[in-house]
Design a protein around this motif. Structure first.
Motif, PDB file in Angstrom:
ATOM      1  N   GLY B 178      27.999   0.053  17.627  1.00  0.00           N
ATOM      2  CA  GLY B 178      27.192  -0.806  16.761  1.00  0.00           C
ATOM      3  C   GLY B 178      25.719  -0.734  17.134  1.00  0.00           C
ATOM      4  N   SER B 179      24.866  -1.279  16.265  1.00  0.00           N
ATOM      5  CA  SER B 179      23.425  -1.097  16.476  1.00  0.00           C
ATOM      6  C   SER B 179      22.943  -1.834  17.729  1.00  0.00           C
ATOM      7  N   GLU B 180      23.690  -2.863  18.162  1.00  0.00           N
ATOM      8  CA  GLU B 180      23.230  -3.614  19.323  1.00  0.00           C
ATOM      9  C   GLU B 180      23.245  -2.762  20.589  1.00  0.00           C
ATOM     10  N   TYR B 181      24.342  -2.019  20.807  1.00  0.00           N
ATOM     11  CA  TYR B 181      24.474  -1.227  22.030  1.00  0.00           C
ATOM     12  C   TYR B 181      24.065   0.220  21.830  1.00  0.00           C
ATOM     13  N   PHE B 255      26.639   0.502   6.778  1.00  0.00           N
ATOM     14  CA  PHE B 255      26.053  -0.756   6.297  1.00  0.00           C
ATOM     15  C   PHE B 255      25.769  -1.694   7.473  1.00  0.00           C
ATOM     16  N   ASP B 256      26.709  -1.765   8.404  1.00  0.00           N
ATOM     17  CA  ASP B 256      26.491  -2.610   9.586  1.00  0.00           C
ATOM     18  C   ASP B 256      25.198  -2.215  10.297  1.00  0.00           C
ATOM     19  N   GLY B 260      22.660  -4.478   8.242  1.00  0.00           N
ATOM     20  CA  GLY B 260      22.944  -5.730   8.922  1.00  0.00           C
ATOM     21  C   GLY B 260      24.157  -6.487   8.423  1.00  0.00           C
ATOM     22  N   THR B 261      25.156  -5.816   7.870  1.00  0.00           N
ATOM     23  CA  THR B 261      26.397  -6.503   7.494  1.00  0.00           C
ATOM     24  C   THR B 261      27.233  -6.782   8.746  1.00  0.00           C
TER      25      THR B 261
END
Lengths: 203, 654
Positions: B178-181, B255-256, B260-261
């Motif tokens: 995911g974009s966070e990690y 999309f996630d 930001g979904t």
């Protein structure tokens, strides 16, 4: 034009090898589309209660709005059927007319759908980024809506070709295939109507 | 999301590692070299007319195979880098980040950009010829499939020099992916490149399903089809039902990351486990997409080189159908340890073990085909013979992994790594190399050198077992998958070194194959008969290479092994009446599939860096190509009888 057909029982769009292959190929492609939508439905059903404190289906869905959308799209599927019926009879004018009615109904559906989304975002603050429920709602309905939009532009191109070339084995095959596509989107909508909206308002 | 925002990533051009600097130099040199050769020999027009615009299944097949050999080289180089890092404890050859990137690209490339195109290449080469037809059902669509794969592969491959490689593993589990990690553009490359290539694969599935269902030569009932055609038919069905799931999974993660979904994030009530489920709902059927065509090729080769009809034809077909059905209800065995209830784990454990039954049936059928056959150990047959014991080891360890309680012990250990390499290399790679040796004369009109073929086989196969067999005990001793280094004193040192030695032996085997391709093109034995192996199926009934229209007359099929029956009849002195030649309807070449796919590449590149304007511009280009295609009516031509006669006479067939 329809007299090109040697076998009175075989519709024009099926009269050539190429036509038969392409129609069958499109059916197969629709099989893949079913899987695509099935995956989106599965995702939605997994997340329908995952509202993260944001709006729930009961907060959002308005029976009147989605009924209007449903009736418009169902009616367009019926007029699309009439168009193909007239195509089989070789009546180019009626074919064109019914397809135009189909597109208008489709555009009306899109208008109400976009309006509905707009209201969710502006009035309720319900965006794709709010919760997993809304992410999956917008992506499922957005994918369907994008299909309808693409279908409208596609059929406009085909109607231009129909006016230029008349009802030939090629144009009839293209319009027939576009008709299959349109009916398919209608079937998908029936599932959206049931699984998303009806089950949503019922809680 | 701002349409007009062009934010630059921290490292756009990657230039921080000696290995990557080396890669840059070789990429620039190779590109200059290709441009120079094409210009010097005035080959640009040839390249465009003969290859980039072709819709001929035989040429498309050749391009697929060349591309997959290049990807095998790149993926193999990745593998050797990893094995070098693991050769000794506490090695400092690769750092952790670089190692992560390399195992990610190795896995992704090998499955999606090596195995898949190799298989689809074989289908393109063989299927229309085996069915006795002139092309696939939709030749234009076939060209689109190839170029979508090609540009998807290019997009994936530029990641390591521009923007950075994906590094979350080929399975890209969330939340790690995911974009966070994993904020960098690398993971976006994975998502968009696979998306583009995946669309192409789906089209291939539709195309070959229609071709096989609708375009078989007269008399070829389904149960008279060659086994490779059966395996392709079943594979196509699996593709059609599995690939849309990948399309959705990739789109949702895109999309996630981009919009930001909350599909796979914990925040927003999403679930990272949903990704694992969606990925493997596609991923497990994908395993059978890459193995069933190999099974088909082995069936052809074993029957040809044992000079016997395939034993248990019907059982072979039914087993493949059973495997394809089971392949959709086993996906959860990839994450038994994720905390499902015992009932769920038990179901997937049993369904997984059940796959061993139809697979066992097939294995016995190959053995019974060999029984009392007059076996000839040519290069294709060697690979088929190497496959049987190798795949057996892979399959049996697979059943061990299917036992859910035991899986807790060796899940994600080197035991698993070894298992899937035994089935994927022992099955798919052996199968594709066997098919390549088998159909090479049909593709190019000359044989691949037999002596080098034997050397390559033995080096590769021995190297393979030396490389991967030690990994079973390593896994049981606790060495986990994807660890980039290990300390001394765990008792792993010797086995790891042995494994690395085996990997390099495989590398040498590959180089011999590559050299034999070059050598055989120049000096190899020519195939003037069109039937160098004394074949049984229809691809051997036409010249090598086949003319653009494949068959001057569409053959009539009277049973299984149609060409074998024809040869028997001819031996008995029965003359066939040759019907009048008729002009042949052919599809016109088109450059649009190439341009169409290039626009996909542009769109993909734009979205990788979240330069949405470029992304949407690329998509507009895609739509424009589709619009132009819709208005295209003049898309076919005829080959006249005179020209057919000239071609046939030149091949000595008239």
């Amino acid at each position: 034009m329809a007299t090109q057909n040697n076998h009175a029982s075989t519709p024009l769009e099926y009269s050539t090898e190429e036509g038969r292959l392409k129609i069958f190929g499109f059916w197969v492609f629709l099989g893949a589309e079913i899987v695509l939508f099935a995956t989106l439905f599965a995702t939605y059903l997994t997340y329908q209660h995952a509202t993260a404190g944001g709006p729930t289906p009961q907060d959002l869905f308005v029976v009147k709005d989605f009924m209007i959308e449903t009736l418009l799209l169902l009616a367009s599927s019926f007029t699309c059927g009439l168009a193909i019926y007239e195509m089989r009879r070789g009546n180019q004018k009626a074919l064109l007319l019914w397809y135009i009615v189909t597109l208008l109904l489709g555009a009306g559906f899109l208008y109400f759908e976009i309006h509905e989304f707009f209201m969710y975002v502006t009035e309720e603050g319900a965006t794709m980024q709010t919760s997993a429920f809304l992410s999956s709602f917008f992506v499922l309905l957005g994918t369907h809506g994008a299909h309808v939009t693409l279908g409208i532009f596609w059929i406009i191109l085909l109607l231009i070709q129909l006016q230029k070339r008349g009802i030939t084995p090629v144009t009839s095959r293209k319009l027939f295939v576009a008709g299959l596509y349109w009916h398919f989107l209608d079937v998908v909508w029936i599932f959206i109507y049931t699984l998303v909206y009806l089950m949503g308002v019922a809680g | 999301m701002n349409l007009f925002e062009f934010k630059m990533p921290e490292h756009f051009i990657i230039w921080n590692d000696p290995l990557i600097k080396g890669a840059w130099v070789s990429i620039i040199l190779a590109t200059l070299g290709i441009v120079f050769v094409l210009t010097y020999f005035k080959k640009w027009k040839w390249l465009w007319d003969e290859w980039l615009t072709t819709v001929d299944h035989k040429k498309i097949g050749i391009m697929y195979i060349i591309a997959s050999l290049l990807m095998l080289f790149r993926g193999g180089a990745d593998a050797l880098l990893m094995r070098t890092q693991l050769a000794f404890p506490d090695m400092k050859f690769l750092n952790a980040q670089h190692y992560n990137e390399i195992f990610t690209t190795h896995g992704t490339l090998m499955i999606l950009f090596m195995a898949m195109p190799f298989i689809i290449g074989m289908m393109n080469i063989a299927i229309p010829l085996q069915l006795g037809t002139r092309d696939v059902a939709f030749p234009y669509l076939n060209a689109m499939s190839f170029w979508l794969f090609f540009f998807g592969a290019m997009l994936f491959n530029i990641s390591f020099v521009i923007g950075g490689s994906p590094d979350a593993g080929w399975t890209s589990y969330t939340p790690l992916a995911g974009s966070e990690y994993d904020p960098g553009p690398g993971q976006n490359y994975y998502l968009l490149a696979l998306q583009i290539a995946g669309i192409g694969t789906l089209m291939t599935g539709v195309n070959f399903l229609v071709t096989i269902v609708k375009m078989r030569a007269p008399g070829m009932t389904l149960m008279r089809m060659p086994m490779f055609a059966w395996s392709t038919l079943i594979t196509s069905v699996i593709i059609i039902f599995a690939f849309p799931v990948l399309t959705v999974a990739l789109a949702l993660m895109t999309f996630d990351r981009l919009f930001g979904t909350h599909f796979f994030t914990i925040s927003g009530d999403g679930s990272p486990m949903m990704w694992a489920n969606l990925f493997w709902v596609w991923g497990h059927p994908e395993v059978y997409i890459v193995i069933l065509p190999a099974f088909g090729i082995f069936s052809e080769i074993i029957s040809t080189f044992a000079r016997k009809r395939l034993f248990g034809y019907n059982a072979m077909v039914y087993s493949m159908v059973a495997i394809s059905a089971l392949s959709f209800i086993v996906w959860l065995h990839h994450f038994f340890t994720m905390g499902n209830t015992p009932a769920i784990n038990s179901f997937f454990s049993v369904s997984t073990m059940a796959i061993a039954i139809p697979t066992g049936v097939k294995l016995f059928n190959w053995l019974f085909t060999l029984y009392k056959g007059r076996i000839e150990l040519k290069a294709p047959m060697l690979w088929a013979m190497g496959f049987i014991p190798t795949f057996l080891i892979g399959g049996v360890t697979g059943v061990m992994l299917a036992l859910a309680p035991a899986d807790y012990q060796y899940h994600n250990s080197y035991f698993l790594v070894s298992h899937f390499h035994y089935v994927l290399i022992g099955g798919t790679v052996f199968g594709m190399l066997a098919g390549m040796y088998y159909w090479w004369p049909k593709m190019f009109g000359h044989m691949l050198d037999e002596r080098m073929g034997k050397w390559a086989f033995w080096l590769f196969t021995i190297g393979f077992n030396v490389c991967f067999f030690p990994q079973y005990p390593l896994g049981l001793m606790g060495m986990t998958r994807r660890m980039y280094t290990y300390p001394e004193g765990l008792g792993w040192d010797g086995l790891n070194l042995l494994s690395t030695i085996g990997a390099f032996m495989m590398g040498v085997g590959f180089l011999i194959i590559a050299y034999s391709i070059y050598w055989s093109a120049r000096y190899g034995e020519r195939d003037t008969t069109g039937d160098p192996w004394n074949g049984r199926t229809l691809e051997w009934a036409t010249t090598s290479p086949a003319p653009v229209y494949n068959f001057a007359h569409i053959p009539k099929v009277e049973g299984q092994d149609a060409f074998w029956l024809m040869k028997q009849k001819r031996k008995k002195g029965k003359k066939e009446k040759t019907p009048e030649l008729k002009r042949i309807h052919m599809p016109k070449d088109s450059g649009r599939p190439f341009v169409f796919s290039f626009f996909w590449f542009v769109a993909g590149f734009g979205f990788v860096f979240e330069w949405h304007l470029i992304g949407f511009a690329g998509l507009l280009g895609v739509l424009a190509c589709m619009l132009l295609r819709s208005f295209e009516y003049d898309d076919h031509y005829y080959i006249e009888v005179d020209e057919i006669k000239r071609t046939e006479a030149a091949a000595g067939r008239l």
